[in-house]
Design a protein around this motif. Structure first.
Motif, PDB file in Angstrom:
ATOM      1  N   ALA A 184       8.014  -1.296  16.689  1.00 35.58           N
ATOM      2  CA  ALA A 184       8.679  -0.293  15.866  1.00 35.58           C
ATOM      3  C   ALA A 184       8.277  -0.466  14.407  1.00 35.58           C
ATOM      4  O   ALA A 184       7.917  -1.568  13.966  1.00 35.58           O
ATOM      5  CB  ALA A 184      10.198  -0.395  16.016  1.00 35.58           C
ATOM      6  N   LEU A 185       8.334   0.642  13.697  1.00 32.74           N
ATOM      7  CA  LEU A 185       8.124   0.635  12.244  1.00 32.74           C
ATOM      8  C   LEU A 185       9.491   0.466  11.592  1.00 32.74           C
ATOM      9  O   LEU A 185      10.399   1.253  11.825  1.00 32.74           O
ATOM     10  CB  LEU A 185       7.478   1.940  11.792  1.00 32.74           C
ATOM     11  N   VAL A 186       9.638  -0.606  10.782  1.00 37.65           N
ATOM     12  CA  VAL A 186      10.919  -0.920  10.148  1.00 37.65           C
ATOM     13  C   VAL A 186      10.734  -0.927   8.633  1.00 37.65           C
ATOM     14  O   VAL A 186       9.619  -0.990   8.112  1.00 37.65           O
ATOM     15  CB  VAL A 186      11.470  -2.272  10.639  1.00 37.65           C
ATOM     16  N   GLY A 221       0.817  -1.192   0.000  1.00 39.03           N
ATOM     17  CA  GLY A 221       0.000   0.000   0.000  1.00 39.03           C
ATOM     18  C   GLY A 221       0.853   1.244   0.000  1.00 39.03           C
ATOM     19  O   GLY A 221       2.030   1.227  -0.396  1.00 39.03           O
ATOM     20  N   GLU A 222       0.288   2.326   0.497  1.00 37.45           N
ATOM     21  CA  GLU A 222       1.012   3.598   0.532  1.00 37.45           C
ATOM     22  C   GLU A 222       1.919   3.643   1.756  1.00 37.45           C
ATOM     23  O   GLU A 222       1.475   3.376   2.877  1.00 37.45           O
ATOM     24  CB  GLU A 222       0.014   4.758   0.583  1.00 37.45           C
ATOM     25  N   PRO A 223       3.225   3.950   1.572  1.00 39.13           N
ATOM     26  CA  PRO A 223       4.137   3.994   2.730  1.00 39.13           C
ATOM     27  C   PRO A 223       3.809   5.149   3.665  1.00 39.13           C
ATOM     28  O   PRO A 223       3.220   6.153   3.260  1.00 39.13           O
ATOM     29  CB  PRO A 223       5.518   4.157   2.097  1.00 39.13           C
ATOM     30  N   VAL A 246       4.728  -1.127   4.220  1.00 41.39           N
ATOM     31  CA  VAL A 246       4.598  -0.879   5.665  1.00 41.39           C
ATOM     32  C   VAL A 246       4.915  -2.167   6.400  1.00 41.39           C
ATOM     33  O   VAL A 246       4.376  -3.229   6.047  1.00 41.39           O
ATOM     34  CB  VAL A 246       3.191  -0.376   6.029  1.00 41.39           C
ATOM     35  N   CYS A 247       5.775  -2.075   7.404  1.00 41.04           N
ATOM     36  CA  CYS A 247       6.134  -3.264   8.188  1.00 41.04           C
ATOM     37  C   CYS A 247       6.340  -2.846   9.634  1.00 41.04           C
ATOM     38  O   CYS A 247       7.182  -1.998   9.931  1.00 41.04           O
ATOM     39  CB  CYS A 247       7.402  -3.918   7.637  1.00 41.04           C
ATOM     40  N   PHE A 248       5.543  -3.440  10.543  1.00 41.46           N
ATOM     41  CA  PHE A 248       5.697  -3.229  11.978  1.00 41.46           C
ATOM     42  C   PHE A 248       6.336  -4.463  12.585  1.00 41.46           C
ATOM     43  O   PHE A 248       5.954  -5.609  12.250  1.00 41.46           O
ATOM     44  CB  PHE A 248       4.344  -2.969  12.643  1.00 41.46           C
ATOM     45  N   ARG A 249       7.306  -4.236  13.488  1.00 40.34           N
ATOM     46  CA  ARG A 249       8.024  -5.363  14.110  1.00 40.34           C
ATOM     47  C   ARG A 249       7.807  -5.320  15.623  1.00 40.34           C
ATOM     48  O   ARG A 249       8.103  -4.320  16.282  1.00 40.34           O
ATOM     49  CB  ARG A 249       9.513  -5.279  13.807  1.00 40.34           C
ATOM     50  N   LEU A 250       7.306  -6.415  16.160  1.00 37.46           N
ATOM     51  CA  LEU A 250       7.135  -6.595  17.601  1.00 37.46           C
ATOM     52  C   LEU A 250       8.284  -7.444  18.114  1.00 37.46           C
ATOM     53  O   LEU A 250       8.518  -8.547  17.598  1.00 37.46           O
ATOM     54  CB  LEU A 250       5.790  -7.254  17.902  1.00 37.46           C
ATOM     55  N   ALA A 251       9.007  -6.949  19.116  1.00 32.55           N
ATOM     56  CA  ALA A 251      10.129  -7.680  19.725  1.00 32.55           C
ATOM     57  C   ALA A 251       9.778  -7.993  21.165  1.00 32.55           C
ATOM     58  O   ALA A 251       9.508  -7.089  21.956  1.00 32.55           O
ATOM     59  CB  ALA A 251      11.408  -6.848  19.656  1.00 32.55           C
ATOM     60  N   LEU A 252       9.762  -9.278  21.508  1.00 31.45           N
ATOM     61  CA  LEU A 252       9.467  -9.732  22.870  1.00 31.45           C
ATOM     62  C   LEU A 252      10.659 -10.501  23.400  1.00 31.45           C
ATOM     63  O   LEU A 252      11.156 -11.421  22.731  1.00 31.45           O
ATOM     64  CB  LEU A 252       8.218 -10.618  22.884  1.00 31.45           C
ATOM     65  N   ARG A 311       5.942  10.451  15.491  1.00 32.62           N
ATOM     66  CA  ARG A 311       4.778  10.543  16.384  1.00 32.62           C
ATOM     67  C   ARG A 311       3.775   9.416  16.128  1.00 32.62           C
ATOM     68  O   ARG A 311       2.614   9.510  16.518  1.00 32.62           O
ATOM     69  CB  ARG A 311       4.084  11.894  16.176  1.00 32.62           C
ATOM     70  N   LEU A 312       4.239   8.359  15.493  1.00 34.36           N
ATOM     71  CA  LEU A 312       3.328   7.309  15.064  1.00 34.36           C
ATOM     72  C   LEU A 312       2.657   6.608  16.242  1.00 34.36           C
ATOM     73  O   LEU A 312       1.494   6.179  16.145  1.00 34.36           O
ATOM     74  CB  LEU A 312       4.104   6.295  14.222  1.00 34.36           C
ATOM     75  N   PHE A 313       3.374   6.502  17.384  1.00 37.74           N
ATOM     76  CA  PHE A 313       2.845   5.751  18.529  1.00 37.74           C
ATOM     77  C   PHE A 313       2.309   6.671  19.619  1.00 37.74           C
ATOM     78  O   PHE A 313       2.097   6.227  20.752  1.00 37.74           O
ATOM     79  CB  PHE A 313       3.932   4.838  19.093  1.00 37.74           C
TER      80      PHE A 313
END
Length: 495
Positions: free
Chosen positions: A456-458, A408-410, A465-471, A418-420
């Motif tokens: 985070a947005l990576v 989609g659109e980046p 668009v790619c969101f990464r969750l790190a646990l 300020r995304l979060f």
């Protein structure tokens, strides 16, 4: 009692405390400067006096030598020409020599040459009274007289050198004393500086802790009252007022959210129940156009319910909900969330790709489900129609990396910092009938932080668009790795 005494001795203002500190710190330095000035003045006076006396004594010794020479020359000339005027000159030089020798005796009181010169002067004073034969015979007395005069001059020089050595030793003693005084008084100034710095910094740090406690949102931890200048005490009182005011505002906010969610969910339930009855044909058969409108109403009701649930989740996270971690199959959790959005994904026409399980990890089921639900909802709302949605997972260095990416659109660069943030809405508009609330990603980021992880947005090489969750992997102690550092290291290895 203690508080009353401390307030009695507290400076009235911060300016008074600073001025008092300045005066107290400068006092030892002023004493040092005064003592150094006194010592330098004394040394200067001694040096000046010694130089003046040395010049006078050296000049007198040279004058005595010249007088001795003139006396001998006058006596020998008289023995040749026998003129009475030469004897008068001889008597004058003898009297002058005796006067200067008396003053030289004060410098050299026990010098044998001075004593010898005194005896020889008495013998030389008898010369004018002697007949010529005896006069000529006594001219030999001038040889020891000249020798003792020269010896007296050398003794005078030695005495001047001894006096200069004494002044030099005294100057060194004064210098050592000044060094010790400097060390002691500068140390006193440093101690006073530390003392007054503590008097100023301590209430400031107390106020800093109060501000951090108020800003953290936790229960207020009221410590000892601030004791210091009146401005800082008044600021502490203002912080008490601010904390109570923030508590009131927080209570009003919670009450508003509770009432709003209740007031919205009740009519929404009636709307959704009515649309369900119409869909079941209770009120009769529906035409295709009516069914299309009914589906739009039902979809809008679902989105409105989702917004209400996000507000409730945000409210819950602001009160630091306790985690209930358990060993989960992450693939199962992802598939459950995808099944919840199956109809929306079909309507969007998005191709879904998900990693294969099982993948066991310790996590909070509800918090992890909220994160995935918000990320997938955003992918549906902002992704392109007929696009792609990928959910990927892998384990690296004791970290679970879970990625949700869509085409989609980046996201614009100016929106990323300020995304979060809560209630922030970027430039890209949500696709659909309802406008977003701007708290979905904020709730997801809070859920990640509750699990000591990060969201985070990576950059993704293929999808926009790619969101990464790190646990992190749970440990027996509290030494949990930094998720940002782990992600940075992972990105560096990829590059």
């Amino acid at each position: 009692m203690t508080s009353a005494v401390s307030r009695r001795w507290r400076p009235r203002s911060l300016l008074q405390l600073v001025l008092l500190a300045f005066l107290m710190v400068m006092l030892p330095l002023a004493v040092l400067m005064f003592q150094a000035g006194q010592a330098l003045s004394e040394l200067s006076r001694l040096a000046e006096q010694s130089a003046r006396e040395a010049v006078q004594e050296t000049r007198r010794a040279r004058t005595l030598g010249a007088l001795a020479l003139e006396m001998e020359r006058g006596a020998r000339q008289y023995a040749v020409v026998e003129r009475e005027s030469l004897l008068a000159i001889f008597d004058d030089r003898l009297a002058e020599f005796r006067r200067l020798l008396a003053r030289q005796r004060e410098l050299l009181p026990d010098d044998p040459d001075v004593e010898a010169l005194s005896g020889l002067l008495d013998r030389l004073a008898e010369l004018p009274e002697l007949p010529m034969e005896a006069f000529e015979a006594r001219l030999g007395d001038f040889l020891p007289f000249a020798r003792h005069t020269e010896a007296m001059r050398h003794a005078t020089n030695r005495r001047i050198d001894e006096r200069l050595d004494a002044i030099r030793a005294q100057a060194e003693a004064v210098q050592h004393r000044l060094w010790w005084q400097t060390a002691a008084l500068v140390s006193a100034s440093l101690v006073l500086m530390l003392l007054f710095s503590r008097l100023i910094v301590r209430p400031v740090r107390q106020l800093e802790r109060r501000i951090l406690g108020i800003g953290s949102g936790g229960p207020p931890a009221r410590g000892a009252p601030v004791q210091g200048p009146a401005e800082l005490v008044r600021l502490d009182e203002r912080l008490d007022w601010l904390a109570s005011r923030l508590d009131e505002l927080e209570e009003q906010k919670q009450q508003f959210l509770r009432h709003m969610s209740h007031e919205l969910k009740t009519p929404l339930a009636s709307v959704r129940e009515g649309s369900a009855l119409l869909s079941d044909g209770v009120a009769g058969e529906l035409s295709d156009h009516q069914r299309e409108i009914l589906e739009l109403i039902d979809a809008s009701g679902s989105e409105l319910q989702q917004l209400i649930e996000q507000l409730l989740d945000y409210n819950l996270l602001q009160h630091n909900r306790r985690l209930e971690t358990e060993r989960l199959d992450i693939a199962t959790v992802v598939k459950e969330v995808l099944a919840k959005h199956r109809l929306s994904l079909q309507q969007k026409g998005m191709a879904v790709t998900c990693f294969d399980g099982p993948l066991s990890w310790w996590a909070d089921r509800t918090a992890t489900g909220h994160i995935l639900d918000n990320l997938i909802s955003n992918a549906i709302a902002y992704g392109e129609d007929g696009g792609e949605l990928e959910v990927r997972a892998r384990v690296e260095d004791d970290w679970l990396l879970l990625e949700v990416a869509n085409s989609g659109e980046p996201i614009p660069e100016e929106d990323r910092p300020r995304l979060f943030e809560a209630f922030y809405q970027g430039r890209i508009r949500r696709k659909g009938a309802l406008k977003g609330s701007g708290i979905g990603l904020s709730v997801a980021a809070d859920c990640a932080r509750l699990q000591h992880g990060s969201l985070a947005l990576v950059d993704d090489p293929r999808l926009a668009v790619c969101f990464r969750l790190a646990l992190p992997r749970p440990a027996d102690d509290d030494d949990t790795p930094d998720p940002v550092a782990a992600l940075a290291a992972h990105d560096a290895r990829k590059d």
